[in-house]
Write a protein that holds these residues in place. Sequence first.
Motif, PDB file in Angstrom:
ATOM      1  N   ASN A  56       0.830  -1.212   0.000  1.00 53.29           N
ATOM      2  CA  ASN A  56       0.000   0.000   0.000  1.00 53.29           C
ATOM      3  C   ASN A  56       0.867   1.266   0.000  1.00 53.29           C
ATOM      4  O   ASN A  56       0.534   2.266  -0.656  1.00 53.29           O
ATOM      5  CB  ASN A  56      -0.929  -0.003   1.206  1.00 53.29           C
ATOM      6  N   SER A  57       1.998   1.222   0.726  1.00 52.76           N
ATOM      7  CA  SER A  57       2.887   2.386   0.765  1.00 52.76           C
ATOM      8  C   SER A  57       3.521   2.627  -0.605  1.00 52.76           C
ATOM      9  O   SER A  57       3.638   3.778  -1.052  1.00 52.76           O
ATOM     10  CB  SER A  57       3.989   2.172   1.812  1.00 52.76           C
ATOM     11  N   LEU A  58       3.924   1.546  -1.267  1.00 53.45           N
ATOM     12  CA  LEU A  58       4.501   1.697  -2.604  1.00 53.45           C
ATOM     13  C   LEU A  58       3.479   2.269  -3.574  1.00 53.45           C
ATOM     14  O   LEU A  58       3.781   3.151  -4.384  1.00 53.45           O
ATOM     15  CB  LEU A  58       5.016   0.349  -3.109  1.00 53.45           C
ATOM     16  N   ASP A  59       2.247   1.775  -3.487  1.00 54.44           N
ATOM     17  CA  ASP A  59       1.187   2.291  -4.366  1.00 54.44           C
ATOM     18  C   ASP A  59       0.874   3.753  -4.061  1.00 54.44           C
ATOM     19  O   ASP A  59       0.629   4.551  -4.970  1.00 54.44           O
ATOM     20  CB  ASP A  59      -0.082   1.444  -4.213  1.00 54.44           C
ATOM     21  N   LYS A  60       0.910   4.112  -2.786  1.00 54.52           N
ATOM     22  CA  LYS A  60       0.547   5.474  -2.386  1.00 54.52           C
ATOM     23  C   LYS A  60       1.602   6.494  -2.804  1.00 54.52           C
ATOM     24  O   LYS A  60       1.272   7.570  -3.329  1.00 54.52           O
ATOM     25  CB  LYS A  60       0.353   5.521  -0.870  1.00 54.52           C
ATOM     26  N   TYR A  61       2.877   6.145  -2.588  1.00 52.78           N
ATOM     27  CA  TYR A  61       3.929   7.135  -2.811  1.00 52.78           C
ATOM     28  C   TYR A  61       4.559   7.044  -4.197  1.00 52.78           C
ATOM     29  O   TYR A  61       5.123   8.022  -4.688  1.00 52.78           O
ATOM     30  CB  TYR A  61       5.012   6.989  -1.743  1.00 52.78           C
ATOM     31  N   LEU A  62       4.506   5.871  -4.815  1.00 55.52           N
ATOM     32  CA  LEU A  62       5.109   5.720  -6.138  1.00 55.52           C
ATOM     33  C   LEU A  62       4.056   5.477  -7.209  1.00 55.52           C
ATOM     34  O   LEU A  62       4.384   5.328  -8.385  1.00 55.52           O
ATOM     35  CB  LEU A  62       6.126   4.572  -6.132  1.00 55.52           C
ATOM     36  N   GLY A  63       2.796   5.378  -6.825  1.00 53.11           N
ATOM     37  CA  GLY A  63       1.704   5.211  -7.776  1.00 53.11           C
ATOM     38  C   GLY A  63       1.786   3.885  -8.514  1.00 53.11           C
ATOM     39  O   GLY A  63       2.222   2.861  -7.965  1.00 53.11           O
ATOM     40  N   LEU A  64       1.364   3.891  -9.759  1.00 48.04           N
ATOM     41  CA  LEU A  64       1.350   2.672 -10.576  1.00 48.04           C
ATOM     42  C   LEU A  64       2.650   2.500 -11.348  1.00 48.04           C
ATOM     43  O   LEU A  64       2.735   1.705 -12.285  1.00 48.04           O
ATOM     44  CB  LEU A  64       0.170   2.714 -11.551  1.00 48.04           C
ATOM     45  N   ASN A  65       3.688   3.242 -10.951  1.00 48.73           N
ATOM     46  CA  ASN A  65       4.950   3.197 -11.679  1.00 48.73           C
ATOM     47  C   ASN A  65       5.801   1.983 -11.305  1.00 48.73           C
ATOM     48  O   ASN A  65       6.798   1.708 -11.951  1.00 48.73           O
ATOM     49  CB  ASN A  65       5.748   4.473 -11.435  1.00 48.73           C
ATOM     50  N   VAL A  66       5.428   1.304 -10.225  1.00 48.31           N
ATOM     51  CA  VAL A  66       6.164   0.126  -9.775  1.00 48.31           C
ATOM     52  C   VAL A  66       5.178  -1.020  -9.561  1.00 48.31           C
ATOM     53  O   VAL A  66       4.232  -0.890  -8.778  1.00 48.31           O
ATOM     54  CB  VAL A  66       6.936   0.404  -8.467  1.00 48.31           C
ATOM     55  N   ASN A  67       5.379  -2.115 -10.275  1.00 54.88           N
ATOM     56  CA  ASN A  67       4.562  -3.307 -10.055  1.00 54.88           C
ATOM     57  C   ASN A  67       4.993  -3.969  -8.751  1.00 54.88           C
ATOM     58  O   ASN A  67       6.192  -4.026  -8.442  1.00 54.88           O
ATOM     59  CB  ASN A  67       4.721  -4.283 -11.214  1.00 54.88           C
ATOM     60  N   THR A  68       4.053  -4.477  -8.000  1.00 58.63           N
ATOM     61  CA  THR A  68       4.372  -5.103  -6.719  1.00 58.63           C
ATOM     62  C   THR A  68       3.787  -6.510  -6.664  1.00 58.63           C
ATOM     63  O   THR A  68       2.744  -6.794  -7.248  1.00 58.63           O
ATOM     64  CB  THR A  68       3.805  -4.282  -5.544  1.00 58.63           C
ATOM     65  N   GLU A  69       4.483  -7.368  -5.934  1.00 53.34           N
ATOM     66  CA  GLU A  69       4.018  -8.745  -5.730  1.00 53.34           C
ATOM     67  C   GLU A  69       4.523  -9.238  -4.386  1.00 53.34           C
ATOM     68  O   GLU A  69       5.705  -9.077  -4.054  1.00 53.34           O
ATOM     69  CB  GLU A  69       4.527  -9.660  -6.845  1.00 53.34           C
ATOM     70  N   ILE A  70       3.637  -9.849  -3.614  1.00 49.84           N
ATOM     71  CA  ILE A  70       4.010 -10.433  -2.325  1.00 49.84           C
ATOM     72  C   ILE A  70       4.377 -11.899  -2.539  1.00 49.84           C
ATOM     73  O   ILE A  70       3.645 -12.661  -3.160  1.00 49.84           O
ATOM     74  CB  ILE A  70       2.857 -10.314  -1.313  1.00 49.84           C
TER      75      ILE A  70
END
Length: 521
Positions: free
Chosen positions: A48-62
């Motif tokens: 959520n922090s990555l999405d909030k501060y970097l937006g959709l510019n970084v794909n994330t996966e747990i």
Amino acid sequence: MALATLCYQLRKLGDVHFPGLSDIRLQAFIVDHKARPESTREARQVVNSLDKYLGLNVNTEILPLYWPPGVNPSGLPNFETEARRLRYQALGKACYKADIPTLLLGHHRADGDETVLMRLVAGYRGEGLRGISENTEIPYCTGVYGATQSGGRAYTVPRKETQRVEVQEAKGQQRILEQLKFYQEQGFEYGGVKIYRPLMDYSKPELEATLKAAGVPWVTDPTNHDPTLSIRNAIRYLTQRHLLPKALDSGSQKEPSPLSIASSNIRRKYQRRNEQAALSYQACDIISFDARSGHLQVRIPIFPAHRDPEFHLLTQHQQLTEMEHIAARLVRLLLSIVSPCDNISLQTLKTATWAMFGNLQEGPQMGSRPKRVTELRPSKFTAGGVLCERIEMRSEETPLSEAHPFSLDPDSIWCLSREPYIKRLAEPVRIAPPAPTPPPSWRGGKKKGVSQTAFPEEPEWQLWDRRYWIQVLNPTDTPLEIRPLSRARLDRIINTEKKDSSRRLLLLKKTLRSVGPPHVR
């Protein structure tokens, strides 16, 4: 968060300084160690922090870690080691699946210092105190297809074709060309995931300040604060409270501590030795190599390479020490071609290094050092699961004073082959269970002994005998065992009843007679 933020900012500024850099795809992996009930929630908070501060510019996966049933991870005495193994395997699989050859990790200077302190406590000395490597192959992934030395196909011989295309004997040249052609057609695996740690020269306060300037919060794993969980946590507890001598304390320093500087110097020396060994490895002449039998014939340099601008500044004793370190690494590189071992310790190669490079002390730069008698050097020995034998060749004697680092030994070649299976090196066995369903071509009619349940789309790649990547699709109703070919098994195949004279069986028998034991290992 620091690494992801810096990568994002670099990509934003990329087109100004490096055209095309903004097109790079950024993928962030967050590992959920499953060591505590709240770990999944915390991993989601990072996303959520990555999405909030970097937006959709970084794909994330747990990436969740899967522990054996009934195991309490936090209660394991070797929790840190086991977590590291599972973490790297999960990252290796995820990178291969996403077609990512390069993985960046966010380790910083304090992490490297903690690693050195841990090794000091464990009794390491010398190169063992080099700390964390800034770039390396992903560890703990032997047998994980696509993560280590796999995922692509190629074949290269360890020598520069442009340096020595000519071969003294025409027959030897033809043999090498035939081997090259064979393995180029067969395809050797290469590839895997390369790890880089770009933040190793930066302190934690510097990275915290970077995030603060970017308006991104610093995120800390709560388990890092429990000094009873691991040795690293205990050392971190001491450094953060300045309970260690100043030379060892880098917890809040912006400048590198004496410990960091010493570790960096050791790391550079380690890297130089590896580079010199790689040069010598390229100079070796591979006469023949048969992957089916694990048999290698090679001519090695008289002396290992030492093209280091600082080499001539060393004393004779220091030069000899450096040459022996380089020679041991060259021996390990050669053994690794046929060895069944994952990692061969340099400490176990003292006899092998003396046997293959015992004339080091007879070189012109070794002058006053006592000579080792060549006749006393073993001509046959085992090291790293490999049987090594020196074969003497008749040739005119070459004065060692006229030899240079890349001069090949004219008097002998080395034959390297795998040791027979013994208790220490047990036979590799793979059990392939019956596949769920038959392939489409088999549907419509039952076949004797063939399972009628559904097949997976593609079987998983497995590393067999630490040298072959195999996929096994078992269409029968019973488990299928894959074992090495022994003399007893070969005899049973060759002596199969004459009534079974199918073309494929006859071809198999003919092939096994030519390459079977004792040639096959």
